[in-house]
Design a protein around this motif. Sequence first.
Motif, mmCIF file in Angstrom:
data_model
loop_
_atom_site.group_PDB
_atom_site.id
_atom_site.type_symbol
_atom_site.label_atom_id
_atom_site.label_comp_id
_atom_site.label_asym_id
_atom_site.label_seq_id
_atom_site.Cartn_x
_atom_site.Cartn_y
_atom_site.Cartn_z
ATOM 1 N N GLU A 59 -6.046 7.536 3.231
ATOM 2 C CA GLU A 59 -5.873 6.271 2.517
ATOM 3 C C GLU A 59 -4.652 6.345 1.596
ATOM 4 O O GLU A 59 -3.882 5.381 1.475
ATOM 5 N N LYS A 60 -4.483 7.479 0.940
ATOM 6 C CA LYS A 60 -3.321 7.645 0.066
ATOM 7 C C LYS A 60 -2.030 7.654 0.872
ATOM 8 O O LYS A 60 -1.016 7.073 0.460
ATOM 9 N N THR A 61 -2.048 8.296 2.022
ATOM 10 C CA THR A 61 -0.865 8.338 2.865
ATOM 11 C C THR A 61 -0.519 6.941 3.385
ATOM 12 O O THR A 61 0.652 6.530 3.384
ATOM 13 N N ILE A 62 -1.540 6.210 3.802
ATOM 14 C CA ILE A 62 -1.324 4.855 4.299
ATOM 15 C C ILE A 62 -0.769 3.961 3.198
ATOM 16 O O ILE A 62 0.130 3.141 3.426
ATOM 17 N N SER A 63 -1.274 4.124 1.977
ATOM 18 C CA SER A 63 -0.768 3.311 0.867
ATOM 19 C C SER A 63 0.715 3.599 0.637
ATOM 20 O O SER A 63 1.479 2.710 0.247
ATOM 21 N N PHE A 64 1.123 4.823 0.915
ATOM 22 C CA PHE A 64 2.540 5.184 0.819
ATOM 23 C C PHE A 64 3.352 4.481 1.919
ATOM 24 O O PHE A 64 4.398 3.897 1.665
ATOM 25 N N LEU A 65 2.857 4.503 3.149
ATOM 26 C CA LEU A 65 3.562 3.870 4.255
ATOM 27 C C LEU A 65 3.600 2.350 4.118
ATOM 28 O O LEU A 65 4.513 1.695 4.626
ATOM 29 N N PHE A 66 2.611 1.810 3.429
ATOM 30 C CA PHE A 66 2.548 0.365 3.245
ATOM 31 C C PHE A 66 3.530 -0.134 2.185
ATOM 32 O O PHE A 66 3.558 -1.322 1.871
ATOM 33 N N LEU A 67 4.327 0.764 1.647
ATOM 34 C CA LEU A 67 5.324 0.351 0.665
ATOM 35 C C LEU A 67 6.309 -0.649 1.258
ATOM 36 O O LEU A 67 6.751 -1.578 0.573
ATOM 37 N N VAL A 68 6.645 -0.472 2.527
ATOM 38 C CA VAL A 68 7.627 -1.374 3.150
ATOM 39 C C VAL A 68 7.074 -2.797 3.257
ATOM 40 O O VAL A 68 7.704 -3.734 2.760
ATOM 41 N N LEU A 109 15.363 -3.009 -1.806
ATOM 42 C CA LEU A 109 15.511 -1.557 -1.891
ATOM 43 C C LEU A 109 15.047 -0.983 -3.234
ATOM 44 O O LEU A 109 14.272 -0.018 -3.260
ATOM 45 N N PRO A 110 15.501 -1.539 -4.378
ATOM 46 C CA PRO A 110 14.961 -1.041 -5.644
ATOM 47 C C PRO A 110 13.449 -1.260 -5.747
ATOM 48 O O PRO A 110 12.727 -0.431 -6.305
ATOM 49 N N TYR A 111 12.971 -2.392 -5.203
ATOM 50 C CA TYR A 111 11.533 -2.675 -5.214
ATOM 51 C C TYR A 111 10.804 -1.617 -4.390
ATOM 52 O O TYR A 111 9.766 -1.079 -4.801
ATOM 53 N N LEU A 112 11.352 -1.303 -3.210
ATOM 54 C CA LEU A 112 10.747 -0.299 -2.343
ATOM 55 C C LEU A 112 10.708 1.063 -3.030
ATOM 56 O O LEU A 112 9.692 1.769 -2.992
ATOM 57 N N LEU A 113 11.798 1.425 -3.672
ATOM 58 C CA LEU A 113 11.836 2.701 -4.377
ATOM 59 C C LEU A 113 10.857 2.723 -5.547
ATOM 60 O O LEU A 113 10.228 3.741 -5.820
ATOM 61 N N SER A 114 10.712 1.586 -6.234
ATOM 62 C CA SER A 114 9.736 1.495 -7.327
ATOM 63 C C SER A 114 8.323 1.711 -6.808
ATOM 64 O O SER A 114 7.530 2.456 -7.387
ATOM 65 N N PHE A 115 8.005 1.026 -5.698
ATOM 66 C CA PHE A 115 6.688 1.194 -5.082
ATOM 67 C C PHE A 115 6.490 2.631 -4.614
ATOM 68 O O PHE A 115 5.402 3.196 -4.740
ATOM 69 N N PHE A 116 7.563 3.207 -4.062
ATOM 70 C CA PHE A 116 7.496 4.587 -3.590
ATOM 71 C C PHE A 116 7.122 5.527 -4.740
ATOM 72 O O PHE A 116 6.232 6.365 -4.618
#
Length: 443
Positions: free
Chosen positions: A276-285, A20-27
């Motif tokens: 591409e930017k939106t996909i990079s956001f969704l790929f955070l998981v 979760l912290p990793y996901l938020l960091s990536f987010f």
Amino acid sequence: MAQHNLSKGNLLHNMIWFSLPYLLSFFLQTLYGLADLLIAGQFNGADVISAVSIGSQVMHMVTVMLVGLAMGSTVMIGQFVGAEDEKKVSRAIGNTVTLFAGVAAVVTVLLLMTIHPIVSALSTPIEAVTGTVSYLTICFAGIPFIVAYNILSSIFRGMGDSKSPLMFIAIACFVNIVLDFVFMGPMHMGASGAAYGTILAQGVSVIIAFTAIVKKKLFEVHLSDLRPDRFVLEKILGVGVPIACQDGFIQISFILITVIANQRGVDISAAVGIVEKTISFLFLVPSSMLSTVSTIVAQSVGAGDRVRARNTLKYGVIMSFSVGVFFAVLFQFISPWFFRMFTNDPVVKEYAVQYMQTYVIDCAVAGVHFPFSGFFSACNMSILGFIHNILSVVFVRVPGAWLATKMYPETLYAMGLAAPAGSFLSVIICVLFYLHYKNKGKF
């Protein structure tokens, strides 16, 4: 020295606690690029949007390759933490600092010397050339900040701490958004403003990280630990180089697809950049799950617990695939509304919707092979991740996008299918690798 041994205790609890912290960091880190595009679209036209999207894609490629290389440090530190060997943990951290100080210097010089060839090779629309050059010049000069932040994050994560990087990047993200509004709004700096905002914010995150390390004595590194150790460096590079190469090739495939889009005009270039930017956001998981699986499996391998390592992979695949399916379904319905936030241009918006509705399927498919890549890396077999990604890029992603453009020139629906098709090939190869090496007793 603050360590969190994730090879012990409830596995699902540890995965969620770490991811979760990793996901938020990536987010928050991905929000950099999204904020740049979102704010650029509010104050500028398609030329600046295209310049920022192209420039940020190049920077994303550089960053993911550096993060991939740093994964060698995360895995090595994680294995030593699992084995509860503090001296080796300190030596691994020290050699990481030495190695990446040199990497930062070399990469900065090389990139600054090749800006114009890069912009030319990308078939950048003529309207966006000046802005792209300015964006990349500023960002390339700030490479040392980007390297420093990501190396510090990799060290913390190898020690089982995903919360500290979250704190650092949260502050930096806030600074970046504020600077974007100031530089691209009242100061009318265009693409250059987006670049300055990104680099200055990364610099802030590095300063905060170093301050926290010194004040709280989060870990200790002695001068002797900075001395290059052949064994440690070979282990770091043995894991990190294949990952950096695979990530580099994946990003090259994205850039080649961007080149294909750029050759079709500035409207499609802008639309593809936004998606591409939106996909990079969704790929955070899947990305966060790759790192979570890699860290926990590395510590489990260090502790000699192969069953826990395999269970980590299983849970990682289930979680990331499930979230990917959710996004794939959701964006079939919300894409028209969603892309209004990025642009008021109806042509750019329509192309973005077309591309997104097929491309987003990749969130689910990639949710399977990302955890496998993390598992292979933690088992010191990152070359397997390199192989499946290269085959996917060479045989499906790039040729698929090119063929779609030739066969369906009036739409981006077909072009969007190239990514999930490539990921499907990766999934098949990953499963075959896993079954083969499991039967041989290596997993």
